[in-house]
Design a protein around this motif. Structure first.
Motif, PDB file in Angstrom:
ATOM      1  N   ALA A  91      -8.767   6.861  37.381  1.00 53.96           N
ATOM      2  CA  ALA A  91      -7.579   6.008  37.277  1.00 53.96           C
ATOM      3  C   ALA A  91      -6.832   6.407  36.007  1.00 53.96           C
ATOM      4  O   ALA A  91      -7.431   6.481  34.931  1.00 53.96           O
ATOM      5  CB  ALA A  91      -7.985   4.536  37.215  1.00 53.96           C
ATOM      6  N   THR A  92      -5.556   6.694  36.148  1.00 50.39           N
ATOM      7  CA  THR A  92      -4.772   7.242  35.033  1.00 50.39           C
ATOM      8  C   THR A  92      -3.549   6.383  34.770  1.00 50.39           C
ATOM      9  O   THR A  92      -2.870   5.950  35.706  1.00 50.39           O
ATOM     10  CB  THR A  92      -4.308   8.673  35.391  1.00 50.39           C
ATOM     11  OG1 THR A  92      -5.451   9.440  35.747  1.00 50.39           O
ATOM     12  CG2 THR A  92      -3.614   9.332  34.218  1.00 50.39           C
ATOM     13  N   ARG A  93      -3.276   6.138  33.488  1.00 52.09           N
ATOM     14  CA  ARG A  93      -2.027   5.440  33.142  1.00 52.09           C
ATOM     15  C   ARG A  93      -1.431   6.085  31.896  1.00 52.09           C
ATOM     16  O   ARG A  93      -2.118   6.243  30.891  1.00 52.09           O
ATOM     17  CB  ARG A  93      -2.288   3.946  32.900  1.00 52.09           C
ATOM     18  CG  ARG A  93      -1.050   3.074  33.130  1.00 52.09           C
ATOM     19  CD  ARG A  93      -1.371   1.606  33.041  1.00 52.09           C
ATOM     20  NE  ARG A  93      -1.586   1.172  31.657  1.00 52.09           N
ATOM     21  CZ  ARG A  93      -1.929  -0.077  31.314  1.00 52.09           C
ATOM     22  NH1 ARG A  93      -2.125  -0.995  32.257  1.00 52.09           N
ATOM     23  NH2 ARG A  93      -2.092  -0.406  30.060  1.00 52.09           N
ATOM     24  N   GLN A  94      -0.163   6.472  32.011  1.00 57.15           N
ATOM     25  CA  GLN A  94       0.538   7.109  30.887  1.00 57.15           C
ATOM     26  C   GLN A  94       1.294   6.027  30.123  1.00 57.15           C
ATOM     27  O   GLN A  94       1.760   5.066  30.713  1.00 57.15           O
ATOM     28  CB  GLN A  94       1.577   8.121  31.408  1.00 57.15           C
ATOM     29  CG  GLN A  94       1.087   9.052  32.495  1.00 57.15           C
ATOM     30  CD  GLN A  94       0.399  10.288  31.947  1.00 57.15           C
ATOM     31  OE1 GLN A  94       0.405  10.521  30.743  1.00 57.15           O
ATOM     32  NE2 GLN A  94      -0.221  11.051  32.821  1.00 57.15           N
ATOM     33  N   HIS A  95       1.412   6.226  28.811  1.00 62.39           N
ATOM     34  CA  HIS A  95       2.164   5.268  27.998  1.00 62.39           C
ATOM     35  C   HIS A  95       3.240   6.001  27.201  1.00 62.39           C
ATOM     36  O   HIS A  95       3.015   7.129  26.759  1.00 62.39           O
ATOM     37  CB  HIS A  95       1.206   4.512  27.067  1.00 62.39           C
ATOM     38  CG  HIS A  95       0.169   3.740  27.818  1.00 62.39           C
ATOM     39  ND1 HIS A  95      -1.182   3.902  27.615  1.00 62.39           N
ATOM     40  CD2 HIS A  95       0.288   2.842  28.824  1.00 62.39           C
ATOM     41  CE1 HIS A  95      -1.846   3.107  28.448  1.00 62.39           C
ATOM     42  NE2 HIS A  95      -0.978   2.452  29.192  1.00 62.39           N
ATOM     43  N   ALA A  96       4.373   5.306  27.038  1.00 61.18           N
ATOM     44  CA  ALA A  96       5.567   5.943  26.472  1.00 61.18           C
ATOM     45  C   ALA A  96       5.311   6.617  25.124  1.00 61.18           C
ATOM     46  O   ALA A  96       5.710   7.751  24.907  1.00 61.18           O
ATOM     47  CB  ALA A  96       6.677   4.909  26.349  1.00 61.18           C
ATOM     48  N   ALA A  97       4.631   5.910  24.230  1.00 62.40           N
ATOM     49  CA  ALA A  97       4.503   6.432  22.859  1.00 62.40           C
ATOM     50  C   ALA A  97       3.317   7.384  22.686  1.00 62.40           C
ATOM     51  O   ALA A  97       2.982   7.781  21.576  1.00 62.40           O
ATOM     52  CB  ALA A  97       4.357   5.261  21.888  1.00 62.40           C
TER      53      ALA A  97
END
Ligand SMILES: [Zn+2]
Length: 513
Positions: free
Chosen positions: A98-104
């Protein structure tokens, strides 16, 4: 905590966070121990239904239907929280990423979670089913007494939830999901990307994991790995564990007559396989528990700096000896922590003939020892196994990996069957690594104290494939109570540890990387 106070702190926290998002300054203060405690308390409460739900799904990895139900549940849980999920097929149970990218984000943290549990023997659980979570508290006589689940609304931190995998390791999965919810509600976002890798065969020794990691190197690429698993130090204070021993296993069998013989007719004539095995095993160690096979401890030296690290762990060895009722201890290391920095050669089971009410007057046909070898970083597993094998051979045994046939038995004075499996190697990360500094800082902020740092735990977790194949450092963040009966009937999770686990994970998720 009163609901009104909770609302107040929550409002303050939310305001600060929103401010920081808008101002985008690096000087905005991070949530402190108090704020994280309040948040952990609130999200412990709100996630109890989730904890109950996940513990209600049977998870014996030997049962493919169990595995599938758990994969489906976790897929949905992470998808609901904005993660992209992807199954990684193996020869047996899949892994879930499960992957989640974050803006910063500039860096990526890989998080390892274990979803499966040990098989259960329902008759030995003091509740309806190991998969029907039971809330319990100690009664006046110190026994655990089941109370209605609804009592969890006003839980006391000493209460416990009893269920398979409550501690090992669905409890930490629920803590992590609750932490993600708290972050989302507070509009806080980690400044690193998250990849979560979920293992559904950990209790089977993760037989398909090494190949899956090798085959999916790019997919799993990250800067560091953290593992939410295992119990805290026995003092139940915040703990970081920087390594774990690896494990290999050996099965060793010696032979007597082809079938058991009358001990009156053949005692003194047919050699006894149990005695042969006993002599063979005894030749491997001295009476202080040290392996005497030359080279077994080669390459391991505990220098002064390491001794300092080991001594800093607040073990109470008198208490350990008292609890285990040990009149003496092995002398591999000078203390408990030192002992587990060395590889072990442990007889985990022995069998020959029959005992108790099945005892009979025979010369048995065979004797078998099951051995586990706990591995450390300095010792090449193949070399250690080979040393043991050579030693068996040097004791006059013809060593084979087969059950001997008549020709083999007749051709050699003594035959031993030696088979082994090298499950996985050890891992060990430097205290001064980036991941070590980062986690230490997160826990210091979350609890206002220095975490206890364990150089290497004695038990094994299948992390070396990640460390070695992906080339990243790994640290375990344990959260559960040590007396949790993991692997046994009546496994449990202390609710104070559940709440503190959420606080721990919130500390990490809010710690800039
Ligand atoms: Zn386990």
């Amino acid at each position: 905590m009163k609901a009104s106070l909770r609302t107040l702190v929550r409002g303050l926290l939310l305001a600060t966070t929103l401010l920081s998002l808008e101002a985008k300054t690096s000087e905005t203060p991070l949530p402190d121990a108090k704020a994280l405690d309040v948040l952990a308390e609130e999200y412990a409460h709100s996630s109890f239904p989730l904890l109950r739900e996940i513990l209600s799904i049977p998870n014996d990895a030997n049962n493919p239907d169990d595995v599938e139900a758990n994969v489906v549940w976790t897929e949905s849980a992470f998808a609901q929280r904005g993660f992209d999920t992807q199954r990684i097929a193996t020869a047996e149970a899949p892994l879930l990423l499960a992957t989640r990218q974050h803006a910063a984000a500039e860096k990526t943290v890989l998080i390892y979670l274990q979803i499966d549990g040990q098989p259960v023997d329902p008759g030995r659980w003091f509740q309806a089913s190991p998969y029907t979570p039971a809330l319990k508290q100690r009664n006046a006589t110190g026994d655990w007494e089941q109370i209605p689940w609804s009592a969890i609304e006003n839980y006391d931190e000493e209460m416990r939830v009893f269920a398979r995998s409550a501690s090992d390791a669905k409890g930490p999965v629920a803590m992590f999901l609750a932490s993600l919810d708290a972050m989302a509600d507070m509009r806080m976002e980690p400044n690193f990307n998250i990849k979560v890798i979920m293992d559904y065969e950990e209790e089977l020794g993760s037989p398909n994991l090494p190949k899956a990691v090798t085959d999916n190197r790019e997919l799993l690429a990250a800067d560091m790995l953290i593992i939410f698993d295992g119990p805290r130090h026995i003092t139940n204070r915040p703990t970081l564990t920087f390594g774990a021993r690896g494990i290999a296993t050996i099965t060793l069998t010696t032979y007597g007559p082809v079938v058991p013989q009358h001990s009156g007719h053949f005692g003194n004539y047919a050699p006894n396989p149990a005695l042969r095995l006993a002599q063979l095993l005894a030749s491997m160690k001295d009476s202080d528990g040290r392996v005497t096979i030359p080279g077994f401890y080669d390459g391991i030296s505990i220098d002064d700096a390491t001794k300092e690290i080991l001594r800093a762990v607040p073990d109470n060895e008198e208490e350990i000896k008292d609890r285990l009722q040990l009149g003496s201890i092995d002398k591999v290391g000078k203390n408990y922590q030192e002992a587990i920095q060395y590889p072990s050669l442990n007889i985990r089971g022995m069998q020959s003939g029959w005992i108790d009410d099945k005892v009979r007057t025979i010369v048995p046909g065979w004797a078998r020892a099951e051995i586990d070898v706990r591995l450390v970083l300095e010792s090449d597993p193949e070399r250690l196994i080979d040393l043991v094998k050579q030693h068996v051979s040097a004791q006059g045994f013809y060593v084979t990996d087969q059950m001997p046939d008549k020709a083999m038995r007749m051709a050699h004075a003594k035959v031993a069957t030696f088979t082994y499996e090298n499950s996985y190697q050890s891992f060990r990360t430097d205290f001064d690594s980036d991941v070590g500094r980062w986690l230490r800082s997160a826990l210091q902020r979350a609890f206002e104290e220095d975490p206890i740092q364990i150089r290497m735990s004695g038990g094994s977790i299948p992390i070396s494939p990640f460390v070695n194949t992906l080339g990243i450092p790994a640290v375990t963040v344990p959260t559960v109570n040590r007396d949790n009966n993991q692997h046994s009937p009546n496994e449990n999770l202390r609710l104070g540890n559940y709440r503190d686990g959420i606080r721990t994970m919130l500390g990490i998720l809010t710690e800039p990387l």
